[in-house]
Design a protein around this motif. Structure first.
Motif, PDB file in Angstrom:
ATOM      1  N   ILE A  12       0.814  -1.223   0.000  1.00 20.79           N
ATOM      2  CA  ILE A  12       0.000   0.000   0.000  1.00 20.79           C
ATOM      3  C   ILE A  12       0.844   1.269   0.000  1.00 20.79           C
ATOM      4  O   ILE A  12       0.322   2.360  -0.208  1.00 20.79           O
ATOM      5  N   SER A  13       2.149   1.139   0.219  1.00 19.47           N
ATOM      6  CA  SER A  13       3.021   2.315   0.130  1.00 19.47           C
ATOM      7  C   SER A  13       3.495   2.570  -1.295  1.00 19.47           C
ATOM      8  O   SER A  13       4.171   3.565  -1.561  1.00 19.47           O
ATOM      9  N   ARG A  14       3.117   1.667  -2.226  1.00 16.08           N
ATOM     10  CA  ARG A  14       3.572   1.780  -3.613  1.00 16.08           C
ATOM     11  C   ARG A  14       2.415   1.527  -4.579  1.00 16.08           C
ATOM     12  O   ARG A  14       2.396   0.563  -5.322  1.00 16.08           O
ATOM     13  N   VAL A  15       1.447   2.414  -4.513  1.00 20.09           N
ATOM     14  CA  VAL A  15       0.298   2.385  -5.429  1.00 20.09           C
ATOM     15  C   VAL A  15       0.442   3.569  -6.378  1.00 20.09           C
ATOM     16  O   VAL A  15       0.640   4.703  -5.942  1.00 20.09           O
TER      17      VAL A  15
ATOM     18  N   LYS B  65      -8.440  13.579  -5.940  1.00 23.49           N
ATOM     19  CA  LYS B  65      -9.490  13.134  -5.020  1.00 23.49           C
ATOM     20  C   LYS B  65      -8.914  12.362  -3.834  1.00 23.49           C
ATOM     21  O   LYS B  65      -9.363  12.520  -2.700  1.00 23.49           O
ATOM     22  N   ARG B  66      -7.908  11.504  -4.113  1.00 22.56           N
ATOM     23  CA  ARG B  66      -7.338  10.676  -3.052  1.00 22.56           C
ATOM     24  C   ARG B  66      -5.811  10.735  -3.070  1.00 22.56           C
ATOM     25  O   ARG B  66      -5.150   9.747  -3.389  1.00 22.56           O
ATOM     26  N   PRO B  67      -5.242  11.883  -2.748  1.00 25.24           N
ATOM     27  CA  PRO B  67      -3.778  11.993  -2.774  1.00 25.24           C
ATOM     28  C   PRO B  67      -3.090  11.059  -1.781  1.00 25.24           C
ATOM     29  O   PRO B  67      -1.915  10.724  -1.959  1.00 25.24           O
ATOM     30  N   ASP B  68      -3.815  10.645  -0.737  1.00 25.40           N
ATOM     31  CA  ASP B  68      -3.240   9.736   0.250  1.00 25.40           C
ATOM     32  C   ASP B  68      -3.021   8.335  -0.295  1.00 25.40           C
ATOM     33  O   ASP B  68      -2.255   7.549   0.275  1.00 25.40           O
ATOM     34  N   LEU B  69      -3.686   8.009  -1.405  1.00 22.40           N
ATOM     35  CA  LEU B  69      -3.656   6.649  -1.937  1.00 22.40           C
ATOM     36  C   LEU B  69      -2.438   6.382  -2.807  1.00 22.40           C
ATOM     37  O   LEU B  69      -1.984   5.239  -2.914  1.00 22.40           O
TER      38      LEU B  69
END
Length: 255
Positions: free
Chosen positions: A145-148, A166-170
């Motif tokens: 999940i740290s490399r999406v 929309k989802r910069p955290d992703l």
């Protein structure tokens, strides 16, 4: 001459043959169950957002995925307007899916959804559907999940920036090619490494789109990059996806 048939011996032989056949079939079955996962799966994602939205998609795995317990990077690939519809083969016309179809190996999982006919990736409804698809993929498979990452061409370039905003955290990094975006809320992208690509002779989506995004974000995002191909029209994705440097750059970024 009389022949004597030993029924007991025949029964023993028949039982032995059945046992051998059972063992053989059991070994074959186990080898199939424990074999390599197919490198490509075609599936459908259904989301109940403001209506029933479904996305057909291909998902491609590294060749060692089944044998490893490691988590893998995940790349979302968004195609352009010409590949919309219900035929998933169209998703493999350009970009990363095309390269995989032609035998290229990548060390990451690739998910390539298909936009329905007459729809548009950066529309809020489809941005939400893409986010839900990614969240499902992350839950179902071994994803780091740290490399999406996300990348796309033309309409997919617009979609890449829209979903990143929309989802910069992703996302750990984005590669939008010959795209653009609604500049409202662009500051949401200030912390994501972004590498923009465009042809300076693009007559479909003007190069000024990427130039404006770069000029606006660069003062607040030092990890912005822009490559403009001289003399190249709309198909700037061909040069980009054939360039090994973009994959090295993607995978260097993590959250």
């Amino acid at each position: 001459m009389l022949f004597k048939i030993n029924h007991k011996k025949r029964l023993v032989d028949y039982t032995t043959m059945r046992l051998i056949l059972f063992i053989f079939l059991f070994i074959i079955n186990c080898s199939l169950i424990g074999g390599d996962m197919p490198k490509k799966l075609s599936k459908k994602s259904v989301s109940d957002i403001t209506g029933n939205v479904s996305l057909n998609y291909n998902i491609y795995f590294p060749s060692d995925y089944k044998k490893s317990k490691d988590d893998y990077p995940l790349v979302l690939f968004l195609h352009g307007a010409g590949e919309r519809g219900e035929d998933l083969n169209k998703v493999e016309i350009h970009g990363i899916p095309k390269l995989i179809k032609n035998g290229r190996e990548f060390p990451f999982i690739t998910v390539a959804p298909q936009c329905p006919a007459f729809q548009w990736w950066p529309e809020p409804l489809y941005v939400k559907a893409l986010i839900l698809l990614l969240e499902d993929i992350i839950r179902e498979y071994n994803v780091d999940i740290s490399r999406v990452y996300a990348t796309g061409l033309s309409m997919g370039g617009y979609g890449t920036l829209a979903i990143g905003k929309k989802r910069p955290d992703l996302f750990a990094a984005l590669i939008p090619i010959c795209g653009g975006m609604d500049m409202k809320g662009i500051e949401g992208l200030k912390n994501i490494p972004i590498w923009l690509f465009h042809g300076d002779k693009d007559k479909v989506v003007p190069v000024e789109n990427s130039q404006m995004i770069y000029d606006t974000l660069k003062p607040m995002n030092p990890k912005m990059k822009l490559t403009i191909y001289k003399g190249v029209n709309h198909n700037s994705w061909g040069l980009t996806y054939e360039n090994d440097d973009i994959y090295d750059w993607l995978l260097e970024n993590n959250k």
